[in-house]
Scaffold this motif. Structure first.
Motif, PDB file in Angstrom:
ATOM      1  N   ASN A  34       0.804  -1.225   0.000  1.00  0.00           N
ATOM      2  CA  ASN A  34       0.000   0.000   0.000  1.00  0.00           C
ATOM      3  C   ASN A  34       0.837   1.276   0.000  1.00  0.00           C
ATOM      4  O   ASN A  34       0.269   2.366  -0.086  1.00  0.00           O
ATOM      5  N   THR A  35       2.152   1.160   0.118  1.00  0.00           N
ATOM      6  CA  THR A  35       2.977   2.360   0.204  1.00  0.00           C
ATOM      7  C   THR A  35       3.980   2.520  -0.936  1.00  0.00           C
ATOM      8  O   THR A  35       4.505   3.622  -1.125  1.00  0.00           O
ATOM      9  N   VAL A  36       4.258   1.455  -1.689  1.00  0.00           N
ATOM     10  CA  VAL A  36       5.207   1.575  -2.804  1.00  0.00           C
ATOM     11  C   VAL A  36       4.727   2.688  -3.734  1.00  0.00           C
ATOM     12  O   VAL A  36       3.564   2.727  -4.123  1.00  0.00           O
ATOM     13  N   GLY A  37       5.628   3.608  -4.041  1.00  0.00           N
ATOM     14  CA  GLY A  37       5.301   4.731  -4.914  1.00  0.00           C
ATOM     15  C   GLY A  37       4.871   5.990  -4.197  1.00  0.00           C
ATOM     16  O   GLY A  37       4.799   7.055  -4.807  1.00  0.00           O
ATOM     17  N   VAL A  38       4.572   5.894  -2.881  1.00  0.00           N
ATOM     18  CA  VAL A  38       4.246   7.110  -2.124  1.00  0.00           C
ATOM     19  C   VAL A  38       5.481   8.016  -2.187  1.00  0.00           C
ATOM     20  O   VAL A  38       6.604   7.544  -2.012  1.00  0.00           O
ATOM     21  N   PRO A  39       5.296   9.307  -2.428  1.00  0.00           N
ATOM     22  CA  PRO A  39       6.458  10.185  -2.619  1.00  0.00           C
ATOM     23  C   PRO A  39       7.276  10.416  -1.349  1.00  0.00           C
ATOM     24  O   PRO A  39       6.781  10.235  -0.229  1.00  0.00           O
ATOM     25  N   TYR A  40       8.512  10.826  -1.562  1.00  0.00           N
ATOM     26  CA  TYR A  40       9.391  11.221  -0.465  1.00  0.00           C
ATOM     27  C   TYR A  40       8.967  12.603   0.021  1.00  0.00           C
ATOM     28  O   TYR A  40       8.665  13.488  -0.772  1.00  0.00           O
ATOM     29  N   LYS A  41       8.972  12.774   1.336  1.00  0.00           N
ATOM     30  CA  LYS A  41       8.701  14.077   1.935  1.00  0.00           C
ATOM     31  C   LYS A  41       9.537  14.178   3.203  1.00  0.00           C
ATOM     32  O   LYS A  41       9.378  13.353   4.111  1.00  0.00           O
TER      33      LYS A  41
END
Length: 153
Positions: A34-41
């Motif tokens: 569910n988190t692969v591809g969530v952007p870096y922040k």
């Protein structure tokens, strides 16, 4: 949109080839999925964006473990593990600055780990090839064997 979709598809492919795609998905594989591809922040701790320690903190919270929001502080937790003895769910640490621990991820299997990268967001990458191979610092096992069993690791 196409880039995010392609990234998610690649992440799913890697998850299943890394041995995480079991019939009854574990908490770890579901969370990573569910988190692969969530952007870096920078400083990020949610699905709108993660930094490396925010990501590991988020995942471990799903596993019932509270971690600090700092890779250096996370390294103070758990038991040291040799690279040759890594198992799914171990925290892996890297020195990307030449000044000690500056990055953390979660070991999956087959010499792959997942972490929040500034270039690709949450991504699964090889631990022994490319950029990360020379940056490896060490690993810690934070989950007890009973917690790992409960998390289906």
């Amino acid at each position: 949109m196409k880039k995010k979709l392609a990234s998610a598809a690649l992440g799913l492919t890697l998850l299943f080839t890394a041995g995480l795609g079991q019939a009854s998905a574990s908490v770890l594989s579901t969370t990573v999925n569910n988190t692969v591809g969530v952007p870096y922040k920078y400083g990020g701790t949610t699905l709108t964006g993660f930094d490396c320690s925010g990501f590991t903190r988020y995942v471990y919270k799903k596993l019932g473990v509270t971690l600090p929001h700092s890779s250096k502080q996370q390294y103070k937790k758990g038991t040291s593990v040799k690279k040759s003895a890594l198992t799914k769910g171990d925290l892996v640490f890297f020195d990307t600055s030449g000044k000690g621990i500056s990055h953390v991820g979660i070991y999956l299997s087959d010499n792959k780990f997942v972490s929040a990268t500034s270039s690709k967001g949450i991504a699964i990458t090889p631990i022994n090839k490319g950029y990360w191979s020379s940056k490896y610092y060490g690993a810690k096992r934070v989950l007890s064997s009973s917690a790992a069993k409960k998390a289906d690791l």
